[in-house]
Design an enzyme around this catalytic site. Structure first.
Site, PDB file in Angstrom:
ATOM      1  N   ASP A   1       0.769  -1.199  -0.145  1.00  0.00           N
ATOM      2  CA  ASP A   1      -0.063   0.115  -0.069  1.00  0.00           C
ATOM      3  C   ASP A   1       0.804   1.499  -0.024  1.00  0.00           C
ATOM      4  O   ASP A   1       2.121   1.195   0.527  1.00  0.00           O
ATOM      5  CB  ASP A   1      -0.727   0.051   1.430  1.00  0.00           C
ATOM      6  CG  ASP A   1      -2.086   0.729   1.062  1.00  0.00           C
ATOM      7  OD1 ASP A   1      -3.203   0.223   0.585  1.00  0.00           O
ATOM      8  OD2 ASP A   1      -2.165   2.155   1.177  1.00  0.00           O
TER       9      ASP A   1
ATOM     10  N   LYS B   1     -19.429  -8.004 -13.585  1.00  0.00           N
ATOM     11  CA  LYS B   1     -19.458  -7.235 -12.304  1.00  0.00           C
ATOM     12  C   LYS B   1     -20.327  -5.976 -12.049  1.00  0.00           C
ATOM     13  O   LYS B   1     -21.165  -6.088 -11.187  1.00  0.00           O
ATOM     14  CB  LYS B   1     -18.089  -7.060 -12.202  1.00  0.00           C
ATOM     15  CG  LYS B   1     -17.894  -5.949 -10.742  1.00  0.00           C
ATOM     16  CD  LYS B   1     -17.964  -6.519  -9.451  1.00  0.00           C
ATOM     17  CE  LYS B   1     -17.950  -5.595  -8.347  1.00  0.00           C
ATOM     18  NZ  LYS B   1     -18.322  -6.070  -7.106  1.00  0.00           N
TER      19      LYS B   1
ATOM     20  N   LEU C   1     -34.735  -8.130  -1.517  1.00  0.00           N
ATOM     21  CA  LEU C   1     -36.089  -7.868  -1.550  1.00  0.00           C
ATOM     22  C   LEU C   1     -36.412  -7.110  -0.463  1.00  0.00           C
ATOM     23  O   LEU C   1     -37.706  -7.500   0.008  1.00  0.00           O
ATOM     24  CB  LEU C   1     -36.872  -9.070  -2.073  1.00  0.00           C
ATOM     25  CG  LEU C   1     -37.039  -9.380  -3.434  1.00  0.00           C
ATOM     26  CD1 LEU C   1     -37.911 -10.728  -3.910  1.00  0.00           C
ATOM     27  CD2 LEU C   1     -37.252  -8.028  -4.461  1.00  0.00           C
TER      28      LEU C   1
ATOM     29  N   GLY D   1     -26.881   1.638   0.327  1.00  0.00           N
ATOM     30  CA  GLY D   1     -25.911   2.687   0.117  1.00  0.00           C
ATOM     31  C   GLY D   1     -24.429   1.872   0.083  1.00  0.00           C
ATOM     32  O   GLY D   1     -24.532   0.851  -0.625  1.00  0.00           O
TER      33      GLY D   1
ATOM     34  N   CYS E   1     -20.265   0.487  -3.158  1.00  0.00           N
ATOM     35  CA  CYS E   1     -20.267  -0.209  -4.295  1.00  0.00           C
ATOM     36  C   CYS E   1     -21.461   0.045  -5.232  1.00  0.00           C
ATOM     37  O   CYS E   1     -21.171   0.528  -6.318  1.00  0.00           O
ATOM     38  CB  CYS E   1     -20.338  -1.828  -4.148  1.00  0.00           C
ATOM     39  SG  CYS E   1     -18.575  -2.355  -3.353  1.00  0.00           S
TER      40      CYS E   1
ATOM     41  N   LYS F   1     -21.879   3.852  -6.551  1.00  0.00           N
ATOM     42  CA  LYS F   1     -20.643   4.015  -7.607  1.00  0.00           C
ATOM     43  C   LYS F   1     -21.065   3.266  -8.858  1.00  0.00           C
ATOM     44  O   LYS F   1     -20.853   3.848  -9.800  1.00  0.00           O
ATOM     45  CB  LYS F   1     -19.606   3.573  -6.977  1.00  0.00           C
ATOM     46  CG  LYS F   1     -18.269   3.376  -7.769  1.00  0.00           C
ATOM     47  CD  LYS F   1     -17.029   3.191  -6.860  1.00  0.00           C
ATOM     48  CE  LYS F   1     -16.739   1.738  -6.562  1.00  0.00           C
ATOM     49  NZ  LYS F   1     -16.136   0.993  -7.557  1.00  0.00           N
TER      50      LYS F   1
END
Ligand code: UGA
Length: 437
Positions: free
Chosen positions: A35, A200, A246, A253, A256, A259
């Protein structure tokens, strides 16, 4: 124990990268994870976990001997041939996916043709093609992730399916990635790169569509006197529909769905196709976050000067993730109406601080409810089901609760003296209690 297993490189130790690194280490691979943030690398090297994810701490501790965290790309390139790219691809101002972090990674890779880039980050369909055009020496495999926050370790170790996209010339690289996932079971879907990228985006967009659909059904249920939970149960038993996703509520929210739905809509638009349905999915979701305000106004009239307690802030339970959480929009709207907002979340309070201007964070649910004119259950944390609701009702100025996740037992709340309303179901009035004996 399994020294013959292929070493793995993980680039970007965010939520996906850390889970991926820990799970491959659990499968016996040596993993070098890199990272760019030295503080994060230092914390992980000391054995401190940087995210809240059930089971992850144990996995990291158990496999510490096989895991190395570093800021040095060279260390990773030396150690591993298969490089899993797990950097984030947040939305740009235009709603497209921001690929700048992916581009920075590419700039650091040598043009040696020895390494295989395995793309886990969610990227627009077509990204793999353009990377291969730019970097003909690099082997490229698309391997999208389908992990859910809160059950990511479990999802990784027991996948429904594993999608592996490779184009002609990179079949061997695709085989190598497929081999890594073999011990996990789960159907392996081998396809070309563009189709893997689309799987995806289409999967997330479809799940978000299911949620917006059931939320609209819930809103109609309120008009016609039906109960959306019963409707969803009856629908979900049809195998063609299925019961998952469902659950009506106050909108989806997280990092993922918002966006990725927007990225797919933009991707279509940029290619000349107007994806109408996704526009509606997004709009329904935005309106759904705000409907609670009308529900409160129906009971309380003007919200000016009223105190509203939010129970839960995270975008879903078992995570401290506040990204695109419905609570952010709801709190702002309530404040816009002049309400005083107090809140409690068992885990996300630290993450929420600074995001919720003017909201007072309390140390427990009962403290948040004390003196409130109304409460809204925003996140379905298990501890809320076990709360002493009779004591809560006693301490509130008005025992009114809007259950934004249809999570609590209506009968129990009524018995405790609450005026109670969920999403897409009838309003419950309190059961009159006899005098205490
Ligand atoms: C989602 C997908 O479920 C994963 O398959 C995917 O890998 C991940 O995005 C990703 O692309 O990284 P996640 O965002 O962790 O996972 O969370 P979900 O459990 O899918 O929930 C998303 C939101 O939908 C939450 O706010 C949740 O409260 C809401 N939701 C979910 C509903 O309102 N109703 C439902 O029936 C289900």
């Amino acid at each position: 124990m399994t020294g013959d297993r292929e070493p793995i490189g993980v680039i970007g130790v965010g939520w996906v990268g850390l889970v991926t690194a820990a799970c491959f280490a659990e499968l016996g691979h040596r993993v070098v994870a890199r990272d760019i943030l030295p503080e994060k690398v230092a914390a992980l090297s000391r054995g401190e976990t940087t995210i809240h994810e059930p089971g992850l701490d144990e996995l990291l501790a158990r496999n510490a001997g096989r895991l190395t965290f570093t800021t040095e790309m060279a260390e990773l390139l030396d150690a591993a041939r298969l490089l899993f790219v797990c950097v984030d691809t947040p939305p740009t101002r235009s709603g497209d996916a921001d690929l700048s972090r992916v581009r920075s990674v590419l700039a650091e890779l040598p043009p040696d043709g020895e390494h295989v880039l395995v793309m886990k980050s969610t990227v627009p369909a077509g990204t793999g093609h353009s990377i291969r055009r730019e970097r003909p020496g690099l082997s490229y495999v698309s391997c999208p992730e389908f992990l859910k926050e809160g059950s990511a370790v479990e999802d990784f170790l027991h996948p429904d399916r594993v999608v592996i996209g490779s184009d002609p010339g990179d079949e061997a690289a695709g085989d190598a990635v497929a081999q890594l996932y073999e011990p996990l079971g789960g159907e392996v879907v081998r396809t070309d790169v563009a189709s893997a990228e689309m799987i995806k985006l289409a999967s997330n967009a479809f799940l978000a569509t299911k949620i917006s659909f059931v939320n609209e059904i819930a809103n109609v249920c309120e008009e016609v006197g039906a109960d959306v939970a019963e409707v969803a149960r009856g629908m979900g038993l049809d195998q063609r529909i299925g019961p998952a996703f469902l659950r009506a509520g106050i909108g989806y929210g997280g990092s993922c769905f918002p966006k990725d739905v927007s990225a797919l809509k933009m991707l279509a638009g940029n290619s000349g196709y107007h994806f109408q349905l996704l526009g509606a999915v997004i709009e329904v979701n935005e309106l759904q976050k705000r409907r609670v305000v009308q529900k409160l106004q129906k009971h309380l009239g003007s919200l000016a000067g009223k105190r509203v307690a939010l129970l839960g802030l995270a975008f879903k339970p078992d995570t401290d993730d506040m990204r695109e959480a419905s609570s952010l929009v709801l709190a702002a709207r309530l404040e816009g109406e002049g309400a005083e907002v107090v809140a409690y979340d068992p885990v996300a309070a630290d993450a929420a601080r600074g995001l919720l201007d003017g909201v007072e964070l309390r140390g427990s649910a009962l403290e948040a409810l004390d003196g409130a004119d109304a409460a809204v259950l925003v996140t379905e944390w298990a501890e809320f089901a076990a709360l002493d609701w009779a004591a809560a009702a006693e301490s509130m100025a008005r025992p009114l609760l809007i259950d934004g996740r249809n999570f609590l037992d209506a009968g129990l709340l009524q018995g405790a003296g609450f005026e109670f309303e969920g999403i897409g179901r009838a309003v419950q009035t309190p059961v009159r209690m006899g005098p205490a004996s």
